[in-house]
Structures are given as C-alpha cells and as structure tokens.
Scaffold this motif. Structure first.
Motif, short mmCIF file in Angstrom:
data_model
loop_
_atom_site.label_atom_id
_atom_site.label_comp_id
_atom_site.label_asym_id
_atom_site.label_seq_id
_atom_site.Cartn_x
_atom_site.Cartn_y
_atom_site.Cartn_z
N LEU A 108 0.83 -1.19 0.00
CA LEU A 108 0.00 0.00 0.00
C LEU A 108 0.88 1.26 0.00
O LEU A 108 2.00 1.24 0.50
N PRO A 109 0.37 2.35 -0.56
CA PRO A 109 1.10 3.60 -0.47
C PRO A 109 1.33 3.97 1.00
O PRO A 109 0.55 3.57 1.87
N TYR A 110 2.38 4.73 1.24
CA TYR A 110 2.64 5.16 2.61
C TYR A 110 3.00 6.63 2.65
O TYR A 110 3.51 7.20 1.68
N PHE A 111 2.71 7.24 3.78
CA PHE A 111 3.12 8.61 4.07
C PHE A 111 4.07 8.57 5.27
O PHE A 111 3.94 7.70 6.14
N LEU A 112 4.99 9.50 5.31
CA LEU A 112 5.83 9.70 6.50
C LEU A 112 5.21 10.81 7.34
O LEU A 112 4.79 11.83 6.80
N TRP A 113 5.19 10.60 8.64
CA TRP A 113 4.62 11.60 9.55
C TRP A 113 5.52 11.71 10.76
O TRP A 113 5.84 10.72 11.43
N GLY A 114 5.91 12.94 11.05
CA GLY A 114 6.69 13.17 12.25
C GLY A 114 6.24 14.42 12.95
O GLY A 114 5.71 15.36 12.33
N ARG A 115 6.44 14.44 14.24
CA ARG A 115 6.18 15.63 15.05
C ARG A 115 7.53 16.10 15.61
O ARG A 115 8.25 15.31 16.21
#
Length: 292
Positions: A108-115
């Motif tokens: 599946l497509p993925y996104f990177l997410w960081g805080r």
C-alpha cells in the motif's frame, strides 16, 4: 473500533518495536509511518493523542509508530540510519504490518509523519534518497531542517525562563543504546541542552561542516514527494522562520496556528487541533494515489 497491535522489528543494537493502529470497521487505504518528537533526546512512539489515532484510522489510514534510538547514547548517524531501516522494513516486509484485510500481497502507499524531531527525521529520510520506495507525502508537524542559522546553537530564551538544569542531568540517562525516553528521566537533558545552547553536541559527533552537509536540508532543493507543514506562530522550540524557510524551499502546503505552544495539537480540545487534523486529512486524501 480502534485496534492496537505491537510487533518487534529486527535490530542489531537494541530492542525495537512498532505499534500499529487500525480501525476494525475501515478498509486500509494507505499506511502512515510515524516518528515521535523529543529533540532526539526523549519521547516515545506511543505519544499520539487519541483524537489523532481515531480520526485517521477511521478514514482508512493505518498508523505505524516506530521506535528509534535516542541521543546522547546514539548519535545522528545511527538514528538516521535506523529511521531509514524502519521505513525500508515496512516496504520489504509489508505483510507483517497488515492483518487479514486482503491486501497483504500488494504494497500500500505510505506517508511519512513526524512531530518535531520526528518530522526532521522524516524530512531527512525523504531528502537523502535511501528509501526503497518513495512516500506519497510527508506530514511535518512543527518540524525543521536546520535551515536557519543560530537557533539550535545558542541558548534558548524560552528554556532559560525555566529553572536551571545542570550537566548532571545527563547521568540519569542510560549509557546503552535505548529507544524509550521517559519525561521523568530524559526531558531534563533536553532542557539542559537548550538552556546551554549545546544541543548539537549531544546529538551529533563530528565536524560541523559535515553536519550541515549530511544532516540538514541546506543542500537539498527538492523532496521526492509533496509536503504538508504545520506550525504555530509563537513556537517556543522551533522558530517560525524555520517553518517559513521549509515551506518556501519545498513548496509545502501550510497550516498555521496562532499559538505560543510548540506541540499545540497535544491539546485535543484546542480548536486549532481539529482544524489541523481536517487539513491533514484533506492533504492525505488528495495525495493518495488514485489506484490505491
């Protein structure tokens, strides 16, 4: 209903896990690989507010929150290598992150997410081209790329309004490489570093020239995917100017909160948090490949 599952990730130098969040009533459309904040010195993969978890998973986004080693026991080279390895583990072992939704054979497509620091690591991973498959987008919540001079090398005005922390705080941190940085034991190290202006000394070992070349975004003109950036105008940790430079350099979609808190979205009742999550969902839905 929100489902939470923990898996172990292979690692040669420490015990490392990922927490997977999904909704039992929603078909997974894409995965979001999440990396927590904490100035690379503290924090935990399990720091996401319930509001974020519920809203994103209900809309078909499976969240995978990864551990990564913390400074000062680990330095930036190892931390960055570990983050890239986590992303590539997802890409190469995708079925481990799914649970019987019928899509295990198709990545599946993925996104990177960081805080905060996690966003910095996501941006760095995207910029360096070490990922086997590029993300569909990057979510940067109050992230940075060390693009503006001074703020990370000098004493912080905000942190110097807090009670002074001495160098002895570093002795409370385990010497061995580890991934969990409890507030009670690790946060004081970050405060000390920002009060003294020696944050970089705790996270990086090497010549300053190579820090700027290898661990900032100053030599990067383009990211391999779209970028969403959120920041507060009165951020106490990362100056607003850093956000503006990041957005300008990479043509990011912007979200601005009129607030004086760094991680303003931790307050789930803050109206800005709801608006941020709505904007985040619009970005994800827009950037999600149409054939996914």
């Amino acid at each position: 209903m929100l489902l939470k599952k923990e898996i172990q990730i292979p690692c040669d130098y420490c015990e490392k896990h990922a927490t997977i969040y999904s909704d039992t009533e929603a078909q997974t459309r894409a995965c979001i690989l999440y990396f927590h904040g904490g100035g690379l010195l503290y924090g935990s993969r399990d720091d996401l507010p319930e509001l974020h978890l519920h809203l994103l998973t209900e809309n078909g986004y499976r969240i995978i929150a990864f551990d990564y080693p913390l400074a000062p026991s680990a330095k930036l080279d190892l931390i960055f290598e570990d983050v890239c390895a986590s992303v590539n583990h997802y890409i190469g072992h995708f079925p481990l992150y799914m649970d019987g939704q019928g899509t295990e054979s198709r990545l599946l497509p993925y996104f990177l997410w960081g805080r905060s620091a996690g966003a910095y690591l996501c941006l760095l991973a995207g910029a360096h081209g070490k990922l086997k498959t590029n993300p569909a987008g990057i979510l940067s919540y109050y992230g940075y790329g060390f693009l503006c001079d001074g703020w990370f090398l000098t004493p912080s005005n905000y942190y110097n309004t807090l009670p002074p922390v001495s160098e002895t705080a570093i002795r409370t941190v385990p010497a061995g490489i580890h991934v969990n940085g409890d507030l009670d034991t690790h946060y004081s190290v970050y405060v000390y570093a920002r009060q003294k202006g020696n944050w970089m000394d705790l996270i990086y070992a090497g010549r300053q020239k190579f820090f700027y070349l290898d661990y900032t975004l100053r030599t990067c003109d383009k990211l391999p995917c779209p970028l969403f950036c959120a920041h507060s105008t009165g951020d106490t940790d990362v100056p607003y100017s850093e956000f503006l430079e990041l957005c300008s350099r990479f043509q990011a979609q912007r979200f601005v909160a009129s607030h004086s808190m760094h991680d303003f979205d931790r307050n789930e009742k803050n109206p800005a948090t709801a608006r941020l999550l709505d904007a985040t969902l619009r970005f994800l839905d827009l950037k999600l490949p149409q054939n996914s």
